[in-house]
Design a protein around this motif. Structure first.
Motif, short mmCIF file in Angstrom:
data_model
loop_
_atom_site.label_atom_id
_atom_site.label_comp_id
_atom_site.label_asym_id
_atom_site.label_seq_id
_atom_site.Cartn_x
_atom_site.Cartn_y
_atom_site.Cartn_z
N TYR A 169 0.87 2.37 -4.02
CA TYR A 169 1.57 3.21 -3.05
C TYR A 169 2.87 2.50 -2.70
N SER A 170 3.89 3.27 -2.37
CA SER A 170 5.09 2.64 -1.84
C SER A 170 4.77 2.08 -0.46
N ALA A 171 5.53 1.10 -0.02
CA ALA A 171 5.24 0.44 1.26
C ALA A 171 5.23 1.44 2.42
N PRO A 223 7.36 -1.09 -13.00
CA PRO A 223 8.02 -0.28 -11.96
C PRO A 223 7.09 0.16 -10.84
N GLN A 224 5.78 -0.12 -10.92
CA GLN A 224 4.84 0.41 -9.93
C GLN A 224 4.93 -0.36 -8.62
N PRO A 225 4.89 0.33 -7.47
CA PRO A 225 4.91 -0.36 -6.17
C PRO A 225 3.50 -0.80 -5.78
N GLN A 226 3.32 -2.08 -5.41
CA GLN A 226 1.98 -2.57 -5.05
C GLN A 226 2.08 -3.82 -4.17
N THR A 227 2.88 -3.72 -3.14
CA THR A 227 3.14 -4.88 -2.28
C THR A 227 1.87 -5.50 -1.70
N PRO A 228 0.92 -4.73 -1.12
CA PRO A 228 -0.28 -5.38 -0.59
C PRO A 228 -1.09 -6.11 -1.66
N TYR A 229 -1.17 -5.53 -2.86
CA TYR A 229 -1.91 -6.19 -3.94
C TYR A 229 -1.24 -7.51 -4.30
N ASN A 230 0.07 -7.50 -4.50
CA ASN A 230 0.78 -8.72 -4.88
C ASN A 230 0.59 -9.82 -3.84
N SER A 231 0.74 -9.45 -2.57
CA SER A 231 0.61 -10.45 -1.51
C SER A 231 -0.84 -10.92 -1.37
N ALA A 232 -1.79 -10.04 -1.63
CA ALA A 232 -3.20 -10.43 -1.58
C ALA A 232 -3.51 -11.46 -2.67
N LYS A 233 -2.99 -11.23 -3.87
CA LYS A 233 -3.25 -12.17 -4.96
C LYS A 233 -2.52 -13.50 -4.73
#
Length: 325
Positions: A169-171, A223-233
Motif C-alpha cells: 500500500y502507499s504510505a 516500484p511497489q510501495p511497502q514502507t512498513p514492510y521495509n522498516s519491519a525487516k
C-alpha cells in the motif's frame, strides 16, 4: 609452444591427470590448440569422476543437522518449507514445523517424511517431524509451541523465525490495522520466537537462532510501495545484532538471513498477472534473474549448524547482487 614445453604444464607428480593412451596419440597428431583441448578435456573428465566419488564419501561434518532438534516458524509453505527441506536433507530427523494452521503444518510434516524416505535407507519411523499450530504474534501461542516442542524432543538446538507477511500500500493509503498486523507478525513474532528459543537454549549450553529478514532491510524496493514492510525487516535485522550481543556469552548465537526476490509459489502466482513487474525486478538484479527458494538452502543450513559456530550478529544476503547497486 613446443611439445616438450607443453608437457611440462601437466604436473608430472600426478599420474591421474595424464590422458589415456588414445588421447595421448590424438594429442601428438593435433595442432597445439587442439592438443590443449584434448588434454584439458581428459583432466575435466577425471575431475568429474573424482568429484562424483567424493560427493558420496566426504562432507564437512559441521554442516550436518543430524542429532539437532529444530524449529521453523512459517514452515508449512514458501521459504519456510524450503528451510525445513534443507534441514532434513542435511540429516535433521527432529523438526517442529510451526505455522498458523496446524493441519497445514501437519500435512507439510507428512510430505517431508515421505520425500526423505524416497531412494533412502531411512524409514518414516526414523523421523520425528511434527506440525504445530501457532500465531507468532501472540507471546502465549509461541510459548505453547515451544512447550510442545520440548515435550517431544527434550531440547531445542536450532530455530528459524521465518513467519512473515508482506503487503503493498502507499504510505497515505495503508490502513492502520494492516500496519499493526504486519508489525505484530514480522517484528514481534520474530522477537517472541527468538526470546523463547534462548530461554530453552541457555540452560542446555547454547544454540543457534536465525531471524529471516530481507534485502528490504537494506534498500528501498521499487516500484511497489511497502514502507512498513521495509522498516519491519530493518528492525528484524538490527534485532538479530542486538540479541546476539546480549546472549553471546550465554552460548546463543543470533544471525540474520536476508533473501532477495524469490520465486515462491505465491510470488509466481502474483507475477503471472504482471510480467512487467517480473521484468523490472530481474533487470534490477545484477544476476538477471529472481532466486529459486532452494538457492537459500546452503545459507540457512550454514547459519543453523555448527559450521557458523564463531558467527553471531551477522547478516547473510542472498539477493543475486541486488543490494550492491
Amino acid at each position: 609452444m613446443s611439445t616438450r614445453l607443453f608437457s611440462r604444464a601437466i604436473p608430472s607428480s600426478s599420474r591421474t591427470l595424464l590422458p589415456s593412451s588414445s588421447q595421448a596419440i590424438a594429442a601428438s597428431r593435433a595442432s597445439s590448440s587442439q592438443r590443449q583441448r584434448i588434454l584439458v578435456g581428459a583432466q575435466v573428465r577425471w575431475n568429474s569422476a573424482v568429484a562424483a566419488k567424493a560427493r558420496k564419501e566426504k562432507f564437512l561434518p559441521d554442516f550436518s543437522m543430524a542429532g539437532k532438534a529444530t524449529m521453523i516458524t512459517g514452515g508449512a509453505r514458501g521459504l519456510g518449507y524450503e528451510f525445513c527441506r534443507a534441514f532434513v536433507q542435511s540429516g535433521c530427523t527432529s523438526l517442529a514445523i510451526v505455522d498458523l494452521k496446524e493441519e497445514e503444518a501437519e500435512e507439510s510434516a507428512r510430505t517431508l517424511v515421505t520425500e526423505a524416505c524416497l531412494d533412502s535407507d531411512m524409514d518414516p519411523k526414523d523421523y520425528q517431524i511434527i506440525g504445530i499450530g501457532c500465531d507468532v504474534s501472540s507471546e502465549l501461542s509461541v510459548q505453547q509451541a515451544y512447550r510442545r516442542t520440548m515435550d517431544t524432543f527434550g531440547r531445542i538446538d536450532s530455530v528459524v523465525a521465518s513467519a512473515g507477511i508482506v503487503e503493498n500500500y502507499s504510505a497515505f493509503d495503508y490502513p492502520f490495522d494492516r500496519i499493526k498486523r504486519l508489525y505484530d507478525i514480522n517484528v514481534h513474532g520474530a522477537f517472541f520466537t527468538a526470546r523463547e528459543a534462548a530461554r530453552h537454549m541457555i540452560p542446555q549450553g547454547g544454540g543457534s537462532v536465525v531471524l529471516v529478514a530481507s534485502m528490504s532491510a537494506n534498500i528501498v524496493n521499487i516500484p511497489q510501495p511497502q514502507t512498513p514492510y521495509n522498516s519491519a525487516k530493518a528492525a528484524v535485522k538490527h534485532m538479530a545484532s542486538s540479541l546476539a550481543v546480549e546472549w553471546a556469552k550465554k552460548g546463543v548465537r543470533v544471525n540474520c538471513l536476508s533473501p532477495g526476490y524469490m520465486l515462491t509459489k505465491l510470488t509466481k502466482t502474483i507475477l503471472a498477472h504482471d510480467q512487467e513487474l517480473k521484468k523490472t525486478w530481474e533487470s534490477l538484479t545484477p544476476m538477471g534473474r529472481m532466486g529459486d527458494p532452494e538457492d537459500l538452502s546452503g545459507a540457512i543450513v550454514f547459519l543453523a549448524s555448527d559450521a557458523s559456530r564463531f558467527m553471531t550478529g551477522s547478516e547473510i544476503r542472498v539477493d543475486g547482487g541486488y543490494c550492491c547497486v
